[in-house]
Design a protein around this motif. Structure first.
Motif, short mmCIF file in Angstrom:
data_model
loop_
_atom_site.label_atom_id
_atom_site.label_comp_id
_atom_site.label_asym_id
_atom_site.label_seq_id
_atom_site.Cartn_x
_atom_site.Cartn_y
_atom_site.Cartn_z
N PRO A 1 -84.34 -79.85 24.17
CA PRO A 1 -83.20 -79.95 25.07
C PRO A 1 -83.59 -80.41 26.47
O PRO A 1 -82.79 -81.04 27.16
N LEU A 2 -84.83 -80.14 26.86
CA LEU A 2 -85.28 -80.52 28.20
C LEU A 2 -85.30 -82.04 28.37
O LEU A 2 -85.18 -82.54 29.48
N ILE A 3 -85.48 -82.77 27.27
CA ILE A 3 -85.65 -84.21 27.42
C ILE A 3 -84.35 -84.97 27.20
O ILE A 3 -84.33 -86.18 27.34
N THR A 4 -83.27 -84.28 26.84
CA THR A 4 -82.03 -85.00 26.54
C THR A 4 -81.66 -85.99 27.62
O THR A 4 -81.33 -87.13 27.36
N VAL B 1 -67.80 -85.40 16.39
CA VAL B 1 -67.47 -85.00 15.01
C VAL B 1 -68.74 -84.88 14.18
O VAL B 1 -68.93 -83.91 13.43
N GLY B 2 -69.65 -85.87 14.37
CA GLY B 2 -70.91 -85.84 13.64
C GLY B 2 -71.70 -84.57 13.91
O GLY B 2 -72.19 -83.92 13.00
N LEU B 3 -71.77 -84.20 15.21
CA LEU B 3 -72.53 -83.01 15.57
C LEU B 3 -71.87 -81.76 15.02
O LEU B 3 -72.55 -80.85 14.54
N ALA B 4 -70.55 -81.71 15.08
CA ALA B 4 -69.84 -80.54 14.57
C ALA B 4 -70.10 -80.40 13.08
O ALA B 4 -70.38 -79.31 12.57
N TYR B 5 -70.05 -81.55 12.39
CA TYR B 5 -70.31 -81.53 10.94
C TYR B 5 -71.74 -81.08 10.67
O TYR B 5 -71.99 -80.23 9.81
N SER C 1 -76.67 -86.93 22.15
CA SER C 1 -76.18 -86.51 20.83
C SER C 1 -77.30 -86.58 19.80
O SER C 1 -77.41 -85.72 18.93
N LEU C 2 -78.12 -87.62 19.92
CA LEU C 2 -79.21 -87.79 18.96
C LEU C 2 -80.17 -86.61 19.01
O LEU C 2 -80.54 -86.04 17.98
N VAL C 3 -80.56 -86.21 20.23
CA VAL C 3 -81.49 -85.09 20.38
C VAL C 3 -80.86 -83.83 19.82
O VAL C 3 -81.50 -83.07 19.10
N GLN C 4 -79.59 -83.62 20.14
CA GLN C 4 -78.90 -82.44 19.64
C GLN C 4 -78.86 -82.43 18.12
O GLN C 4 -79.12 -81.42 17.48
N VAL D 1 -66.44 -96.29 24.58
CA VAL D 1 -67.18 -95.09 24.98
C VAL D 1 -66.52 -93.84 24.41
O VAL D 1 -67.18 -92.95 23.87
N GLY D 2 -65.19 -93.81 24.50
CA GLY D 2 -64.47 -92.66 23.94
C GLY D 2 -64.69 -92.56 22.45
O GLY D 2 -64.93 -91.46 21.92
N GLY D 3 -64.64 -93.72 21.78
CA GLY D 3 -64.87 -93.72 20.33
C GLY D 3 -66.24 -93.20 19.99
O GLY D 3 -66.40 -92.36 19.10
N LEU D 4 -67.26 -93.69 20.75
CA LEU D 4 -68.63 -93.21 20.53
C LEU D 4 -68.68 -91.70 20.67
O LEU D 4 -69.24 -90.99 19.83
N GLY D 5 -68.06 -91.22 21.74
CA GLY D 5 -68.07 -89.78 22.01
C GLY D 5 -67.44 -89.01 20.88
O GLY D 5 -67.98 -88.01 20.42
#
Lengths: 197, 273
Positions: free
Chosen positions: A113-116, B21-25, A88-91, B12-16
């Motif tokens: 993306p290659l390093i994710t 949500v963070g990425l979508a935002y 997620s961080l890389v994304q 883990v689910g919460g993290l996900g």
């Protein structure tokens, strides 16, 4: 920081670059090492991206481990949680870079993306926990590991550009000779063993 | 017992969920609008990412054209057909595509240039160039081992007396030879351009003169005489801008070393073949 702490940081960085080089001594991240090292320019781009991701991933995973996993006694979930965090961080970084610093995005873009899910990045996160580093040390270790990765890539791209021009026996052409060369470069790095004690 | 299952799943689910949500935002917040015309131009391009246009690839070219930094007819591979389509997308008149050709910017054949040593290695320009810059005294000149000949799919290049010549009538300006040349002395120029400084040496004049009889010594006479200001002198080397040049031929008269060549499309090859 006191002089002692600075010295410790330098030892961590140099150790991660030379003595415990992720690619050549720990054999992590071999896939990009063999895949992207054909040309110097691409290996530089990949190296830059790895330094970047390893540094922030080290910091982020340390925080997640300390304040989430340890608190709830879920250390055994490290691998799963770290992959989640790193990906997620890389994304996230990619999205932000695209908007905020387009030149940097263009330079690192296709490599990010290659390093994710690269094992070297996951490896540095897990090692930070094993070695019981604090936040600052983890970040520094991640940075050093990234620099070590880049160094290995650059050295090896030079070797490969030379191999391209050599007359190689038919049966060894392509990947076999590349692996042999990688092994030789790796052996040379064992010379650094015990440099910092 | 149930606690041991719920806790990890929750964490883990919460993290996900949080990350999701963070990425979508973030993707909404940091959205970069892709120009629709760029995407449409990209579609009509050949997509070989050959780089013959001078950009890093078809994506870059599409962006440059849309931004007005590149000409509609900038794609040499696509030719008139692609130029027309791009012009239609952008709503401008398509200019006529000026066909391009590769040209070797060196005339240092064995007879007019000196060598440093005898080379007995494999017949490959890159390999020879890797050995102290190659056997030629001039490190910028044509190595003459034929990497460009092997790269050319149209039999448009020949090696004569240690120097590569392009048959410009056969050349399709695909740019394969440009990429194959380790000395980077093959350039793409419009076929209409009849005059070129056929030298690539960045050495100072006295060194160039020592190495080769037909090298550009950077005297600057052609720069002064050019009525269109099409010639520039940089790093001891004159360059003619083929888009400004009107083929008047004044420069060739004043060049003391014959480093400027008059190339009419067929001539260059007719001489050698």
């Amino acid at each position: 920081m006191t002089g002692n702490a600075v010295r410790e940081m330098i030892v961590i960085i140099m150790g991660a670059i030379l003595v415990e080089n992720f690619v050549l001594t720990k054999f992590l991240g071999i896939c990009p090492f063999l895949g992207v090292s054909k040309k110097l320019s691409t290996s530089l781009g990949m190296g830059g991206a790895v330094i970047f991701v390893m540094t922030i991933a080290s910091a982020a995973t340390w925080v997640v481990n300390k304040f989430l996993l340890v608190r709830f006694g879920l250390e055994y979930l490290q691998t799963v949680a770290f992959i989640l965090v790193i990906a997620s961080l890389v994304q996230f970084v990619e999205t932000v870079l695209k908007k905020v610093i387009p030149p940097l995005y263009k330079a690192l873009g296709i490599y990010l993306p290659l390093i994710t899910t690269n094992c070297a990045v996951l490896g540095v996160a897990l090692l930070n926990i094993q070695l019981e580093y604090n936040l600052a040390k983890s970040t520094v270790y991640g940075f050093g590991a990234g620099v070590g990765f880049t160094l290995a890539m650059i050295l090896f791209s030079g070797v490969r550009e030379r191999i391209e021009l050599c007359d190689i026996p038919e049966s060894l052409k392509g990947l076999p000779i590349t692996l042999i060369a990688a092994a030789l470069v790796s052996v040379s790095f064992f010379g650094f063993q015990g440099l910092f004690q | 017992m149930i606690q041991e299952i719920i806790m990890p799943a929750a964490v883990v689910g919460g993290l996900g969920i949080i990350f999701g949500v963070g990425l979508a935002y973030a993707s909404k917040k940091f959205e970069v609008k892709v120009d629709e015309t760029v995407a449409r131009i990209r579609e009509v391009l050949p997509g070989a990412n050959c780089g013959a246009c001078g950009q890093a690839g078809c994506d870059e070219f599409a962006e440059s054209v849309a931004a007005g930094n590149c000409k509609v007819n900038g794609c040499p591979v696509g030719g008139q057909e692609v130029a027309d389509k791009i012009a239609e997308i952008l709503g401008v008149e398509a200019e006529e595509v000026s066909p391009q050709t590769a040209r070797v910017m060196c005339r240092g054949s064995r007879t007019v240039s000196r060598t440093k040593f005898e080379y007995n290695g494999i017949e490959d320009c890159a390999a020879a160039a890797g050995l102290y810059g190659g056997p030629n005294a001039c490190t910028y000149g044509c190595v003459g081992m034929g990497n460009c000949v092997r790269a050319c799919a149209f039999d448009a290049i020949v090696i004569v007396n240690g120097l590569a010549w392009v048959a410009e009538s056969r050349c399709t300006a695909c740019g394969k030879c440009v990429a194959a040349c380790p000395k980077k002395i093959i350039k793409l120029v419009p076929k209409s351009s009849q005059y070129s400084v056929t030298c690539s040496s960045l050495d100072r004049g006295n060194i160039t003169r020592k190495n080769c009889d037909v090298g550009c010594i950077g005297c600057g006479r052609c720069v002064k005489v050019c009525p269109k200001s099409a010639i520039t002198l940089e790093n001891n080397l004159a360059r003619i801008d083929p888009y400004k040049c009107e083929n008047c031929g004044e420069c060739i008269k004043v060049c003391p070393t014959n480093a400027i060549s008059w190339i009419r499309c067929e001539d260059a090859v007719a001489n050698v073949l």
